[in-house]
Structures are given as C-alpha cells and as structure tokens.
Design a protein around this motif. Sequence first.
Motif, mmCIF file in Angstrom:
data_model
loop_
_atom_site.group_PDB
_atom_site.id
_atom_site.type_symbol
_atom_site.label_atom_id
_atom_site.label_comp_id
_atom_site.label_asym_id
_atom_site.label_seq_id
_atom_site.Cartn_x
_atom_site.Cartn_y
_atom_site.Cartn_z
ATOM 1 N N TYR A 95 0.842 -1.184 0.000
ATOM 2 C CA TYR A 95 0.000 0.000 0.000
ATOM 3 C C TYR A 95 0.883 1.241 0.000
ATOM 4 O O TYR A 95 1.740 1.413 0.872
ATOM 5 C CB TYR A 95 -0.916 0.002 1.221
ATOM 6 N N ASP A 96 0.705 2.092 -1.015
ATOM 7 C CA ASP A 96 1.436 3.339 -1.159
ATOM 8 C C ASP A 96 0.751 4.396 -0.288
ATOM 9 O O ASP A 96 -0.315 4.915 -0.644
ATOM 10 C CB ASP A 96 1.453 3.752 -2.628
ATOM 11 N N VAL A 97 1.354 4.710 0.847
ATOM 12 C CA VAL A 97 0.740 5.634 1.795
ATOM 13 C C VAL A 97 0.631 7.036 1.203
ATOM 14 O O VAL A 97 -0.378 7.734 1.386
ATOM 15 C CB VAL A 97 1.551 5.672 3.111
ATOM 16 N N GLU A 98 1.657 7.472 0.459
ATOM 17 C CA GLU A 98 1.677 8.830 -0.081
ATOM 18 C C GLU A 98 0.584 9.041 -1.126
ATOM 19 O O GLU A 98 -0.023 10.107 -1.198
ATOM 20 C CB GLU A 98 3.040 9.134 -0.697
ATOM 21 N N ASN A 99 0.311 8.022 -1.928
ATOM 22 C CA ASN A 99 -0.645 8.150 -3.024
ATOM 23 C C ASN A 99 -1.955 7.416 -2.783
ATOM 24 O O ASN A 99 -2.801 7.340 -3.680
ATOM 25 C CB ASN A 99 -0.007 7.665 -4.327
#
Length: 426
Positions: free
Chosen positions: A365-369
């Motif tokens: 899971y890409d936290v920033e996006n």
Amino acid sequence: MSNVSAIQHFCPIRRVGEGELHHFFGYYNKNVWDRTGRYFLSNQVQMMTQNLTGKEVAKVGYFDLEDGDKYIPIGSTTTWNWQMGCQLQWLEGYKGHSIIYNTRNEDGEETVYPDFCSTIYNVETGIEKKLPLPIYVVAPNSEYALSVDYSRFQETHRTIGYNATHQEPELPLAPENDGIWRMDIETGCYKLILSLKDLFNYRHVPSMDKAIHWVTHLEICPNSSRFLFIHRWTERVEDEFCFLHRLFTINEDGSDLRLLECTDHPIPQLAKDFDPDALGTFDYEKSEYQISHPVWKDDDTVIVWGPHKGNIHYHLYDDKTNQVKVIGKEQLTENGHMTFSKDGRWLLSDTYPDDVTNERFLILYDVENNQRYNIGSFYTPPDLGKHNRCDLHPRWSPDCQQVCIDSVHEGSRQRYIIDVSELVNS
C-alpha cells in the motif's frame, strides 16, 4: 475477498531452496535477512503439518542466497510452533553474524520458566551461548530481550505456545510474579518489569475479575527505548471471540506505562447456550473488537489493526499525544500482518484466506498516493486448521527491494522471495 480498489501488480517470485523437506520462518516482524542480504534464516522440518507435542525437532539455520540457496544448519530445537517458529532472528547490534533462537532447557536448571531458554550462535566461530529465559523479541540494539511465559500461551493462545517437557504448569489468573521480563543479552540477568497483577490493577474493569490474563505481541521501537504490547484477558480461552484487549506502550525499564486503546465490551459468547463451533477458523480475525498485529512505524508511532471510536481499521497511533488516524480506510479493509518500509512510504501486509476461494492477497500500500497493489495471490488448503495454518507473514529485506513469505500454495510449506523493486522505486 473484499471488493476494494486495488491494482493487480504481480511481482517476480521465486522459491528459496529445493528438495523434499519443508521450510518456514514464522512471524512477520523479525529480521530474516542478515544485514548484507546474503544469509536468509529458516527452520527446516520433515512434515508440512502436524499437531505438535513438544517432541518434534526443527532444524535451525539459514540459506546462503549467493551459493545456490545452500541450507546451513546451526542447531535444532523442540521449542517451536507453526506461527512463530522458534523466534529465530539475527542479533543486529552485534558485530559479525550472531543468531538467537528459543531452545528447551534440558540441563534441569530452575529459572522462572524451567522448561525453556534461548541460545545464541556465532556464525563466524561456531560458539554457542545459553541464556536463562526464552525470548519473545530482541531490541534492535541487541542489548536486551523481552520474555513471557510460553506455557501461559498453551492455555490462552495455543497457536503460539510451547508444550511443557513433562506436565503443563498450573496458571494463576493474574499473578504478581509473572508478566514481562527484561533479560540482558550480554549477561543473561533478568528482571520482572511489569506483572500481570500490575495490569489487572491498572484501570481495572469488572470483566477482568474472573478472567485469565496474559500479554502478547511485544514489539520494541527502532531506537530500543520503548516497547508495545497487547494485554488480553478472557473467561473462555477456547473461544477467541471472548478475548478482551488493551494496547499499551512502556519504557524498556518498565516505567511510563501508556494505554493507547481498550476494547472492553459485552460478550454474548459467554452465554451458556452459545455454540463456539458455529464460527469459522478465521472468523475471529475479522472481529470488530480485535486489537491485532501492532508494530512500530518509527520511534513515535504505532500501526495496528483494531477499533477506535467504534470503527475498526488500520489505525496509526501517536505514542506521545495518543492522536489516532486511519490508514487506507477504503483500501485496507481486512486484518493482516503489516510492516512499513524504512522510508515509511510503503505498507506491506496480507489478508487471511477468503471464505470461498481460500486465496490470500499479498499487499503493498502506497501511503503517499493512497493506492493499494495486490502483488500476489496464494492458495491455502482449508483443512490445515488454526494451529497448523501457514500465514504469509510478509517481511522486508534490509534494502526494502524484496519481501519474503511462507506459503503452502505449491503443496508444501516453503519460503518465497518476491522482487518488489520495480514497484517501490516507481
């Protein structure tokens, strides 16, 4: 499997090692690779699954990933289970290569847990050193370890317990002489820093009165100054829906205890006519009251699957302010075994088997996006059961370019490495 927004991005995967023997590691939160990325810890056994009695021997060792995945055994142990293995891990704070793991105390010496101890193995010299207590987790600086009663797990959470050598001990509900022990790695000296009676008395609630108490999921923060743990209690150990939970953090010397979350609630399952057999193997992992799999993101924040203000999500707690925020509200909707990449951008996790397909997703899971990627899907036989199951338990490599899992999707219990470099570097 839940219908969530996710990009299917299956990454290159390879099995580690060949042959007919079975290999596994256990929990998701330990350092599997050494700091160079060459040596890869693993337990080796002859069977894919078996109900353990405490007499089964597991080899302990590592694969040399630069020498054809050659397996190099360093010892053996009978103190292991399918979920945690023997708590095998590198002592990263030591120079060179030293490994620590749990073993059985066979010399008859009496300690607080006479059946179990731990062993340090120096890869360069081959010298072994015995420590008087079994370990649950070792501090990143390798100066100390935390220890708990694995016999208490045999009563309360058998999946992660060790069988006694002879007879299982009698267990008081909340004793003042048992709880969390701090053991010095260099000297082996140990001290009880928080008792179960202390926890029983701390912000006591009536549901604790007739319950047996224990602690689990101990995790030490990166700078080794504090650790977290879950305090659990129940009147019915055979039914996990009756477990109650509190999430704490505390200094490594037992001071400055902080309560982050409590899920004390009414328990209809305690009714005499309730049938616990009506529940599925993994139904509890989907309970709306469970606190599960907490780990440190950094020295100040903790991520956990659990409820907060009536809603269960991946929650991120600030240890100093107790402020809480949701991570991946729409994308991460199931309990899993989560850890962050070192830069904090990527959250690695998994799911439990789907009720229909018996498939599990491996997730980045890409936290920033705010984007979920399903990077693998793995079948698990539905007849393995609770104690013998094989969770994926994903783990990062030291450079966060690879992850590894345990899996049974090819009909045996084996280790796999997945290359995630293309995704995490995008």
